[in-house]
Structures are given as structure tokens and as C-alpha cells.
Design a protein around this motif. Structure first.
Motif, PDB file in Angstrom:
ATOM      1  N   SER A   1       0.735  -1.244  -0.216  1.00  0.00           N
ATOM      2  CA  SER A   1       0.073   0.187   0.320  1.00  0.00           C
ATOM      3  C   SER A   1       0.966   1.495  -0.107  1.00  0.00           C
ATOM      4  CB  SER A   1      -0.734  -0.155   0.753  1.00  0.00           C
ATOM      5  OG  SER A   1      -2.060   1.335   1.273  1.00  0.00           O
ATOM      6  N   THR A   2       0.155   2.817  -0.228  1.00  0.00           N
ATOM      7  CA  THR A   2       0.841   3.665  -0.661  1.00  0.00           C
ATOM      8  C   THR A   2       1.151   4.248   0.894  1.00  0.00           C
ATOM      9  OG1 THR A   2      -0.676   5.013  -0.904  1.00  0.00           O
ATOM     10  CG2 THR A   2      -0.051   4.708  -2.875  1.00  0.00           C
ATOM     11  N   TRP A   3       0.763   3.413   2.004  1.00  0.00           N
ATOM     12  CA  TRP A   3       1.241   4.027   3.595  1.00  0.00           C
ATOM     13  C   TRP A   3       2.539   4.332   3.637  1.00  0.00           C
ATOM     14  CZ3 TRP A   3       4.141   0.402   5.822  1.00  0.00           C
ATOM     15  CH2 TRP A   3       3.802  -1.348   5.025  1.00  0.00           C
ATOM     16  N   ILE A   4       3.415   2.922   2.779  1.00  0.00           N
ATOM     17  CA  ILE A   4       4.625   2.910   2.767  1.00  0.00           C
ATOM     18  C   ILE A   4       5.036   3.748   2.371  1.00  0.00           C
ATOM     19  CG2 ILE A   4       5.565   1.912   0.962  1.00  0.00           C
ATOM     20  CD1 ILE A   4       7.518   0.062   2.518  1.00  0.00           C
ATOM     21  N   CYS A   5       4.874   4.789   2.221  1.00  0.00           N
ATOM     22  CA  CYS A   5       5.746   6.570   1.881  1.00  0.00           C
ATOM     23  C   CYS A   5       5.583   7.223   2.724  1.00  0.00           C
ATOM     24  CB  CYS A   5       4.624   6.884   0.749  1.00  0.00           C
ATOM     25  SG  CYS A   5       4.355   5.926  -1.101  1.00  0.00           S
ATOM     26  N   LYS A   6       4.951   6.775   3.736  1.00  0.00           N
ATOM     27  CA  LYS A   6       5.061   8.403   5.659  1.00  0.00           C
ATOM     28  C   LYS A   6       5.901   7.878   6.097  1.00  0.00           C
ATOM     29  CE  LYS A   6      -0.627   8.632   4.795  1.00  0.00           C
ATOM     30  NZ  LYS A   6      -2.104   7.893   5.114  1.00  0.00           N
ATOM     31  N   LEU A   7       6.154   6.247   6.202  1.00  0.00           N
ATOM     32  CA  LEU A   7       7.543   6.140   7.163  1.00  0.00           C
ATOM     33  C   LEU A   7       8.404   6.730   6.978  1.00  0.00           C
ATOM     34  CD1 LEU A   7       6.391   1.952   6.859  1.00  0.00           C
ATOM     35  CD2 LEU A   7       5.437   3.807   8.092  1.00  0.00           C
ATOM     36  N   GLU A   8       9.152   7.713   7.146  1.00  0.00           N
ATOM     37  CA  GLU A   8      10.417   8.736   6.796  1.00  0.00           C
ATOM     38  C   GLU A   8      11.101   8.279   7.785  1.00  0.00           C
ATOM     39  OE1 GLU A   8       8.918  12.827   6.795  1.00  0.00           O
ATOM     40  OE2 GLU A   8       7.749  12.292   5.265  1.00  0.00           O
ATOM     41  N   ASP A   9      11.028   7.344   9.030  1.00  0.00           N
ATOM     42  CA  ASP A   9      11.986   7.311   9.662  1.00  0.00           C
ATOM     43  C   ASP A   9      12.892   5.971   8.999  1.00  0.00           C
ATOM     44  OD1 ASP A   9      12.043   9.819  10.714  1.00  0.00           O
ATOM     45  OD2 ASP A   9      10.954   8.564  12.858  1.00  0.00           O
ATOM     46  N   LEU A  10      12.426   5.115   8.398  1.00  0.00           N
ATOM     47  CA  LEU A  10      12.293   3.908   8.238  1.00  0.00           C
ATOM     48  C   LEU A  10      13.794   3.753   7.965  1.00  0.00           C
ATOM     49  CD1 LEU A  10      10.654   0.949   7.969  1.00  0.00           C
ATOM     50  CD2 LEU A  10      10.831   1.143   5.961  1.00  0.00           C
ATOM     51  N   ALA A  11      14.706   2.823   8.543  1.00  0.00           N
ATOM     52  CA  ALA A  11      16.316   2.304   7.808  1.00  0.00           C
ATOM     53  C   ALA A  11      16.465   0.781   7.051  1.00  0.00           C
ATOM     54  CB  ALA A  11      16.999   2.433   9.233  1.00  0.00           C
ATOM     55  N   ALA A  12      15.397   0.012   7.692  1.00  0.00           N
ATOM     56  CA  ALA A  12      15.661  -1.986   6.475  1.00  0.00           C
ATOM     57  C   ALA A  12      14.046  -1.664   6.851  1.00  0.00           C
ATOM     58  CB  ALA A  12      16.055  -2.556   8.110  1.00  0.00           C
TER      59      ALA A  12
END
Length: 1023
Positions: free
Chosen positions: A624-635
Motif C-alpha cells: 500500500s502507499t502507506w509505506i510512503c509515510k514511513l519517513e524514519d525507516l532504515a530497513a
């Protein structure tokens, strides 16, 4: 005259004298001179030149500043400035002689016109702990020629210390420390030693000097008692002349760049009480003359390169209270004389190479409060005398090699607050006497080989805040709630990786006030522990590698957990099919759901997720496009699922912190997103999907990229030579796509400077093998194998023993054709170097430039249309273990010098047009017919076809081995070939346990690396 009258006369005389003295004192006090009017005016002008700032960063935080000058009154004739706060005058002359404005909240700049420097009668000036806003020390300081005491420490002065300071020849004490922006260049330290010969105390800590310690310190030998040159960028040796400063009581040369050995003349400093030489580059052994420093109380030699054994003369330092020798190379036995230091309160010998047993005399140190022996090579039993250390509060001996049973006398340490024994080789049971140490707050004994049951007496340690019993062999079935019922103050709990079976069902769950960290990995737990329902401050929960089935309960998803690891269980989903996890979590979050039976769509992690790993499940649907909101994701690891659909366009740019992007083994289709703006990406794996289109040119923006795997897709493009501009790229896998055309040059003269694994197999590349491309692969020419390492990234995690290091390694993995097999490499070592160009349409000759790539282990050019001879120069690739040239159109002979490739485990030249004799000897005795099939012109063993010049009769001048010795020789050669070639690759390649890989690499490959380095050195000398 009678006796009574004489006594009366004497008493009268005495009374008269007392009255006279009193009158004289009153007259003197009533006529005490006021401070001079001009000096009062100078002080007031000095006050007005500065501001009062109680928030300045230079203030002494241990003692909040007090604005002394605020109480100074204005100019009035009857005001005596000698009574002002911080001011003292000469009682006879009225001149201001002492000014103490230390820590007085002063702020502003100073220059030579300041009236302070008109107070020429000053003998004592203290301006420490103020903020003079990086102004220089004014040259007018020379006007204060009567000064015997000058303290400008921690007052934000900067620039060069003025030459005029050398004119203060009466100085007895000089303190300019704590000014990181001050420099002593002109004048130099040598000038200062020469001119200020009356100094008793000199502190230049943090002043930039950058010179050796001068030899003329002997000029101060009759006066100097205190010398601190800490963190001054001093270099060179410590001169032996320093031993002439025999009146020194305090010497601090710490945090410099001093090197070489310590001079024996240090033994002359017999009045030393404090000696700090820590954080330098001092080497060689400690001089025995250190034993002469019998008055020293504080001795710190930590963070150097001191070696050899500790002199027995150290036992003479019986007044030592603080001894720190940590982080050196000290070795051999710890002398028994260490037990003479019965005044010691702190003993730190950690991170050295001390070996053998810990002497029983350690038990004599009954004043010891801190004992730190970690990271040494101590072995044998921990002496029972350790139980005599009745004052001990901190015992830290992790990472040694102690073995045997832990002595029950440990239970005598009834003042102990911290006990850290982890990573030793203890055996047997943990003594029940451990429960006697009632003040214990931290018990860390992981990785110690303890077995048997966990003693129930641990339940008596009611002050415990951290309990780590993980990675042992504790066994048995244990009711968790009973074990924990008294430990109400627990902050962290780890029972992971034992042989325990924890029972978690209970009608009354224990409540912990501060429980934050729970690690119960591999504890045979079959359900989520009920006691967790009451833990509302939980930070970390690790229940991985258990037998938990079913769904994650709703009550757990409503907790504010920041690190949640339930990998390697049998979970199928989430209660109520909750699509969004941990709604209440607004803090940084780490989630590992990998290796379960999760089904349905991909769960949505919290917005501030740092690491999201859900690999090896049965998830379906799209991202889903929700992944675009995870601005702190490192892995992000979604590999080994059945996810499908197009990749979100934001994938290459949504998080500036993203380092690991692992989406392999799914069913993603469409094109790869064309916008990659993330300069932090280190690993991208999109292999084994259905991706089409072109390779995004924007990948060139990923300047930190080390690993790129786009293999086994349907990508239709030419060779991406522009990837050669990425400076750190080491692994490039483009196998099994629809790539075509010729391999062109990189945009710059030489690209791919660190590339050491490239797989372009099963594509449609044409043309000649690119000679210029091979010439640029510098990382394949010389590989540093001095220390075995693996390609890995770092992902957010938790470490109960060191919460400042909340990261764990994430190993890069791949599958690679090697030795005729597709091998899975769970870890990629730094010695693995491979070129795989098989199953394409390359033609022309094999370029000799490949022969410069001396560290290649796996070279596969099979299933092409290569022609011409096999270059004999390939023997320069001394590391070669697998060479596959099969299914080409090669002609001529197999070079006879190929028998020099002593690591060669697999050799295949089948189905070519080769002729002549097969080389005999060494590795070639291990290859069977299949290596040479389809070459009608080849002859010699192992083929049945004999060569024309083959003489089966032995030469009369040669010794003929009997059949038994001949068999033994062939068998040894076979073993050499098999083990050095095939098994090396298999061990490093297949998914064996990490421990097996590391053991093999250290024991076998370490020796092989030494052999290669010796050959390289010989080659270099010859050249």
C-alpha cells in the motif's frame, strides 16, 4: 618587700602592658589605609567593561556562578574597595594585591586597554570559569609583573598565548587549562620552561601545543610540584629528563600522542601522588623502576600500547587507591604481588592479554570496590579467595576464558551491586549462594555454559533491576511467575537461548513497576505470557524462536512497545485482523515478524517505524502507499512472500534513512520505480520477481550502495555502465534478465573501483569480453584478507548489556553459481571474489587483462562463443578455485602451467575444440572425464585416449614408487584439491550455521591468507 606586694606589682605591670597593646591596636586599625582611589576607579571601570551573564556556557556547573562584582559600590570617598567581594589589599600599603573573580558570571571581551592591567601591585589573579568570548589574552598581562598566581582556566580565551607572559618571572602558579582554543606555539613550551623557572604549579590542559616535551624541564627541577599537560597534542617521546623533576607530586600527560617506551627515570619521581599517562601511544614494557613510586595514590596508564608482563615491583605501590591499566597489550601472568596493594579501591585491568590463572592473592584487596578484568585471557577457575573482597561493589569479568565451577564463596560479597560474568567458559551449576548478595542490582551471566536448573535463591535478590541469564545451558521446566514473584524492581529480564521450558499460565500475574526489556527467545513458550498484560511500560519484547501459535492478541497490540520481535514462531495473523499495528506507538519502533505463517495482506506498522522485517511468511496482495509515510525507516525486508502488484513510485525516495531494501522472492511486476534519491541506501535486492522495463538511471544517486541484486527478473536494458560511478559498489547481480548489447565503458576513465562480485549470466550480451572493463576492477587485484569480515548493514535493535548501541548486524545474502552448483551464501565474506559471465553470446578471445585479477576465486565464462587459445597468463590468478570455460569454441592446448593453480577445486573445459595433452600432476589428478568431455583432440589422463608421445614405461633414472606409496601420493593430492577448493567454497557458501562458517574461516582460511600474503611479499621483492 613581701611576696604579696611583689605579686601585686607584677600584676599591675602586666595589666598596664595589655591596656597599652590594646590601645596601640585600636590606633592602628583606626588608621588602616583605605584602598587607593585610582585603583578603586580601575576596578569599577573593569566591572563596567563586562556584563553579568548567569547562563554562559563557561561557568562551573558543579558550583553555580555568583556575580561577585555586582556588590561593588560606585565611587565615593568613604568606600573601601579592599572590602569588596573578591578583592584583597596589602594591609600596610592599601594596594590591591589579590583579585579572585572566579566563577563570577563575567561575560565579554578583554584587550590591553582594560583597566585591570593597571593594577600593577597584583600578586594573585583568578578569573577562572568565566566567559571572555574567545578574546585573546592581552599582551598587557606583562604589566602585572608582581604576579605569583595566575588562573585563567575555563574562561573561553583563544588564540596564541602572548609572548609577554614570559615576563611574569615571579609566577609560582600558572593555570590556563580548559581553553580548547588557546595555542602555545610562539612562545613555545620550551621558552616557558626556560623563563618561568620559579613555577611550582603549571596547568596547560587542553591548550594546543603540538610539540614534543622539551628536555629543558630540568630548569624546574627545584620547584615544580604540579604539572598538567593533558590533551595538548604533544608528540614524540617522553624525555628521560622529566625524571629530574623530583619534587613533582602531580603529573598528568594524558590524551596526547606520546609514543615509544616509558623512560626508566620515572622511578626518580618518588614524591608522585597522582600520575596519569592515559590515552597516548606508549609502547614496550613497563619499567621495573615504577616500583619506586611508593607514594602514588592514583595511577592511570589506560589506552596505550604497553606490552609484556606487569613488573612484580608494582607490588611496592602499597598506597595505590586507583589503578587503571585497561586497553593495553599487557600479557603473561598477573603477578601475585598485586595482592600487596591493600589500599586499592579501583583496579581496572580490562582489555589486555593477561593469561593463566588469576592469583589467589587478589583476595587480599579487602578495600577494593571496583574490580574490572574483562576481555583478557585469564583461564582456569576463578579463585575462591574472590569471596574475601568484602568491600566489593562492582565485579566485571566478562569476555575472559575462566572455566570450572563458580566458587560458592562469591556469595560472601554482600556489598556487591553489579556482577557481570558473561562470555566465559564456566561450567556446572550456578551456586545457590548467589542469593545471599542482597544488594545486587545487576546480574549479567550470559554465555557462560552454566547448566542445571536456575537456582530459586535468585528470587531473594529483591533489589535486582537487570537479570540476564541468556545463552547458557540452564534446563528444566520453570513456572515463570513463581520465579519472578519477588523481583518487583526488574527493569530488564533475559532468559533467552537456554534449554528451559517456561510455563506462563497463572491465575495471578506478577506486576513490575519498571519492567522495560523482556527477552525470552528459545524458551519453549507456547503462548504469549499472561504477565505481560500488566506491563504498561514495556519497551522491548523478544519472544522469537518459540512455539507460539495462532494470532497476536489484541491486548498486546495496544501496548506501547518500541521493539517487538516474534520471529520464528507459528503465528498466523492478528486478533480481529487489525490492519494497523500498535496504534498508540508514536516513538521510534522496530518490528520483526519474519519466519511465521502470517497470511493475508501486509500489516501496517506505526508511522515512526525504524525497521520492518516480515520475510518468510505467506503474505499476499500489494504494498500500500502507506509505506510512503514511513519517513524514519532504515530497513525494509519483505522477502520470501507472495506479494504482487507494482512497486510504489516512492520506494526509492520515501525515507532518507533507508539503508536496506530487501524485496526478493515475491511476485512484484511492472517497472522498477525510476526515482532513487536516497544517498543512504547500502543494499538493494529486488531479485526473483517479475519486474520489467529498464534499470533506473537514478540509482547513480545512491552513492553509499554496496550491494545491488536485480537478478531473475524480466528487465530489458543494456549493460548499466553508469553504475561504475558508485564508489562503494561491491556486489552487482544482474543474472537471468533480458539484458543485451555490448558491455561498454563507464562514463569516467575507470569505473567499479570496489566491485568484487559480478554476475551477468543468462542474458543476451554480445561482442567481445571487455578488456578495459577488467582492467578497472582494482578490488579484484588485491584484496585485504588480514581480517575476515562479512558484508552487512546495521539495523535498529536492542542490546541489554549496552543500550547505547541499539543496532544489530544484518547480513547480506545471495545465491551464486559456483563449482557447477547454485550455492546459497547466507553471509558474504570479504574473501569471496567472483566473475560469472556464463550463458551469453560473447565471442572473440579471452582477454589477458583478466589475469591481472589475482584474487578471483570463481571465474565462469561457460556457454558463450569464445574462441582462440586459453591464456596461460591465467595462472597469475593464484586464488582461483573454480574455472569454468565449458561450452565455447576454444582451441589449442590447455596450458601446462595450470598445474600451478594449487587452489583449483573445479576445472571444466568440456565441449570446446581443445587439443593436446591434459596437464598432469597436482590438482589435475582430482578432475574426472566430465571436465574434458567433448574435446576430441585432448589426450592423457583421466581420458582413456593416450597421447602420441606418452611413454608408459618409467624412466630408468627415476625412482619408481610402489603401488602403496603411489596411492598415498595421489590421495594426498586429491585431498589438497578437494579441501582447498571445493570445500572452502561450500563451507562459506552453503547455509551452515554462522558459528561453523566463522570457525572454518578463522582456522582454515586464516592460514591460507597467510600463505597468500607470503607469496605476495616474495613476488613484490622480486619485482
Amino acid at each position: 618587700m613581701g611576696l604579696s606586694s611583689c605579686f601585686f606589682t607584677f600584676r599591675h605591670l602586666l595589666l598596664s602592658l595589655l591596656l597599652f597593646h590594646s590601645a596601640l591596636a585600636h590606633f592602628a586599625s583606626s588608621n588602616k589605609p583605605l584602598c587607593h582611589e585610582d585603583e578603586r576607579s580601575m576596578l569599577l571601570q573593569f566591572k563596567e567593561s563586562l556584563m553579568i551573564n548567569e547562563d554562559s556556557s563557561s561557568f562551573h556547573w558543579d558550583d553555580p556562578c555568583r556575580p561577585k562584582s555586582e556588590s561593588w559600590m560606585s565611587e565615593e570617598e568613604d568606600v573601601d574597595c579592599c572590602s569588596w567581594d573578591g578583592v584583597q589589599c596589602n594591609e600596610k600599603t592599601g594596594h590591591v594585591t589579590k583579585l579572585d573573580l572566579s566563577n563570577s558570571c563575567l561575560f565579554g571581551t578583554m584587550n590591553s586597554s582594560n583597566t585591570l592591567f593597571h593594577l600593577v601591585h597584583l600578586k594573585w589573579l583568578n578569573l577562572a570559569y568565566n566567559d571572555f568570548n574567545f578574546s585573546e589574552i592581552p599582551s598587557a598581562i606583562k604589566n602585572l609583573s608582581e604576579l605569583s598566581y595566575l588562573n585563567l582556566s575555563d574562561s573561553s580565551f583563544s588564540g596564541q598565548i602572548p609572548f609577554e607572559i614570559l615576563e611574569l618571572s615571579k609566577l609560582v602558579s600558572l593555570d590556563l587549562s580548559g581553553a580548547y582554543n588557546l595555542e602555545l606555539q610562539k612562545p613555545s613550551l620550551e621558552n616557558l620552561f626556560e623563563k618561568l623557572g620559579n613555577l611550582k604549579s603549571l596547568d596547560l590542559g587542553n591548550v594546543k601545543i603540538t610539540s614534543p616535551i622539551p628536555h629543558n624541564s630540568v630548569n624546574l627541577s627545584n620547584s615544580l610540584t604540579f604539572l598538567s599537560l593533558s590533551d595538548c597534542l604533544l608528540g614524540g617521546k617522553i624525555p628521560s629528563s622529566l625524571g629530574n623533576l623530583t619534587k613533582l607530586v602531580h603529573l598528568d600527560l594524558s590524551s596526547n600522542e606520546l609514543s615509544d617506551k616509558l623512560p626508566a627515570s620515572f622511578g626518580n619521581l618518588t614524591k608522585l601522588v597522582h600520575l596519569d599517562l592515559s590515552s597516548n601511544e606508549l609502547s614496550d614494557k613497563l619499567p621495573a623502576s615504577f616500583g619506586n613510586l611508593t607514594k602514588v595514590v592514583h595511577l592511570d596508564l589506560s589506552f596505550n600500547e604497553l606490552s609484556d608482563k606487569l613488573p612484580a615491583s608494582f607490588g611496592n605501590l602499597t598506597k595505590l587507591v586507583h589503578l587503571d591499566l585497561s586497553f593495553n597489550e599487557l600479557s603473561d601472568k598477573l603477578p601475585a604481588s598485586i595482592g600487596n596493594l591493600d589500599s586499592l579501591e579501583l583496579l581496572d585491568l580490562s582489555s589486555n592479554k593477561f593469561s593463566s590463572e588469576l592469583p589467589a592473592s587478589i583476595g587480599n584487596l579487602d578495600s577494593l570496590e571496583v574490580l574490572h578484568l574483562s576481555s583478557n585471557k585469564f583461564s582456569r577457575d576463578l579463585p575462591a579467595s574472590i569471596g574475601n573482597l568484602s568491600s566489593l561493589k562492582y565485579l566485571i569479568i566478562y569476555g575472559c576464558a575462566f572455566w570450572g565451577k563458580l566458587p560458592p564463596s562469591l556469595g560472601n560479597l554482600t556489598q556487591l551491586r553489579l556482577l557481570s560474568l558473561h562470555s566465559n567458559n564456566f561450567a556446572g551449576e550456578l551456586p545457590a549462594s548467589i542469593g545471599n548478595i542482597e544488594p545486587l542490582e545487576v546480574l549479567a551471566i550470559s554465555s557462560c555454559n552454566f547448566s542445571g536448573q536456575i537456582p530459586l535463591s535468585i528470587g531473594n535478590l529483591t533489589r535486582l533491576t537487570q537479570l540476564d541469564l541468556s545463552h547458557n545451558n540452564f534446563s528444566g521446566t520453570m513456572e515463570l511467575h513463581m520465579f519472578l514473584s519477588k523481583l518487583k524492581d526488574l527493569f530488564s529480564l533475559s532468559l533467552s537461548s537456554n534449554k528451559l521450558s517456561l510455563l506462563t499460565k497463572t491465575t495471578i500475574d506478577p506486576i513490575f513497576k519498571n519492567l522495560r526489556y523482556v527477552e525470552l527467545r528459545s524458551c519453549n513458550i507456547t503462548e504469549f505470557p499472561g504477565f505481560l498484560k500488566n506491563q504498561h511500560q514495556l519497551h522491548t519484547l523478544d519472544l522469537s524462536s518459540n512455539k507460539i501459535k495462532g494470532e497476536v492478541p489484541r491486548w498486546l497490540l495496544n501496548r506501547i512497545i518500541l521493539i517487538f520481535n516474534v520471529s520464528f514462531n507459528f503465528l498466523t495473523g492478528f486478533q480481529d485482523q487489525q490492519p494497523i499495528l500498535f496504534l498508540g506507538t508514536n516513538s521510534p519502533f522496530v518490528l520483526d515478524l519474519s519466519s511465521n505463517n502470517l497470511q493475508g495482506s501486509l500489516p501496517v506498522p506505526p508511522i515512526r517505524t525504524l525497521s520492518f522485517v516480515v520475510s518468510n511468511n505467506s503474505l499476499t496482495g500489494e504494498i500500500s502507499t502507506w509505506i510512503c509515510k514511513l519517513e524514519d525507516l532504515a530497513a525494509l525486508d519483505l522477502s520470501y512472500n507472495s506479494l504482487s502488484g507494482n512497486l510504489p513510485p516512492c520506494l526509492g525516495s520515501f525515507s532518507p534513512r533507508l539503508q536496506i531494501l530487501q524485496l526478493s522472492r515475491n511476485k512484484f511486476s511492472g517497472s522498477i520505480p525510476q526515482t532513487f534519491l536516497n544517498g543512504s541506501l547500502k543494499m538493494i535486492d529486488l531479485s526473483y520477481n517479475l519486474l520489467q522495463g529498464r534499470i533506473p538511471r537514478s540509482l547513480a544517486n545512491c552513492t553509499m550502495l554496496e550491494f545491488l541484486n536485480l537478478g531473475n527478473n524480466q528487465i530489458n536494458d543494456i549493460f548499466p555502465s553508469w553504475l561504475g560511478t558508485i564508489p562503494n559498489l561491491q556486489v552487482l547481480i544482474l543474472r537471468a534478465n533480458n539484458l543485451h548489447g555490448m558491455i561498454g565503458k563507464a562514463k569516467r576513465a575507470c569505473g567499479f573501483p570496489k566491485l568484487r562480485i559480478i554476475d551477468l549470466s543468462n542474458n543476451e550480451f554480445i561482442g567481445k569480453l571487455p578488456s578495459n572493463f577488467f582492467q578497472c576492477l582494482n578490488a579484484m587485484k588485491v584484496v585485504n584478507k588480514s581480517e575476515l569480515s562479512y558484508m552487512q548493514g546495521m539495523i535498529p535493535s536492542v542490546d541489554l548489556l549496552n543500550r547505547l548501541n541499539n543496532f544489530e548486524s544484518y547480513d547480506y545474502a545471495l545465491t551464486l553459481s559456483n563449482k557447477g552448483l547454485m550455492m546459497a551464501y547466507g553471509k558474504i565474506s570479504n574473501i569471496l571474489v567472483a566473475i560469472i559471465l556464463s550463458c551469453n553470446k560473447f565471442d572473440g578471445e579471452i582477454p589477458t587483462s583478466i589475469a591481472n585479477l589475482r584474487e578471483v576465486q570463481n571465474l565462469n565464462l561457460s556457454h558463450n562463443s569464445l574462441q582462440g587459445h586459453i591464456p596461460s597468463q591465467l595462472t597469475n590468478i593464484t586464488s582461483l578455485e573454480s574455472l569454468d570455460l565449458s561450452n565455447n569454441k576454444l582451441s589449442g592446448q590447455i596450458p601446462q602451467n595450470f598445474i600451478e593453480l594449487t587452489f583449483l577445486g573445479v576445472f571444466n573445459v568440456s565441449h570446446n575444440n581443445l587439443t593436446g595433452p591434459i596437464p598432469q600432476g597436482n590438482q589435475f589428478t582430482t578432475f574426472d572425464n566430465s571436465s574434458f568431455d567433448g574435446n576430441l583432440g585432448l589426450c592423457g589422463k583421466p581420458l582413456s585416449r593416450k597421447c602420441e608421445n606418452d611413454d608408459s614405461k618409467p624412466n630408468e633414472n627415476e625412482d619408481v614408487p610402489d603401488s602403496k606409496s603411489s596411492f598415498a601420493l595421489d590421495w594426498k593430492i586429491a585431498l589438497i584439491g578437494y579441501w582447498s577448493g571445493l570445500i572452502v567454497g561450500v563451507i562459506l557458501g552453503l547455509n551452515f550455521s554462522t558459528g561453523v562458517q566463522e570457525w572454518f574461516a578463522e582456522k582454515i582460511l586464516g592460514r591460507r591468507s597467510k600463505r597468500r600474503r607470503r607469496k605476495q611479499r616474495r613476488r613484490s621483492r622480486m619485482e
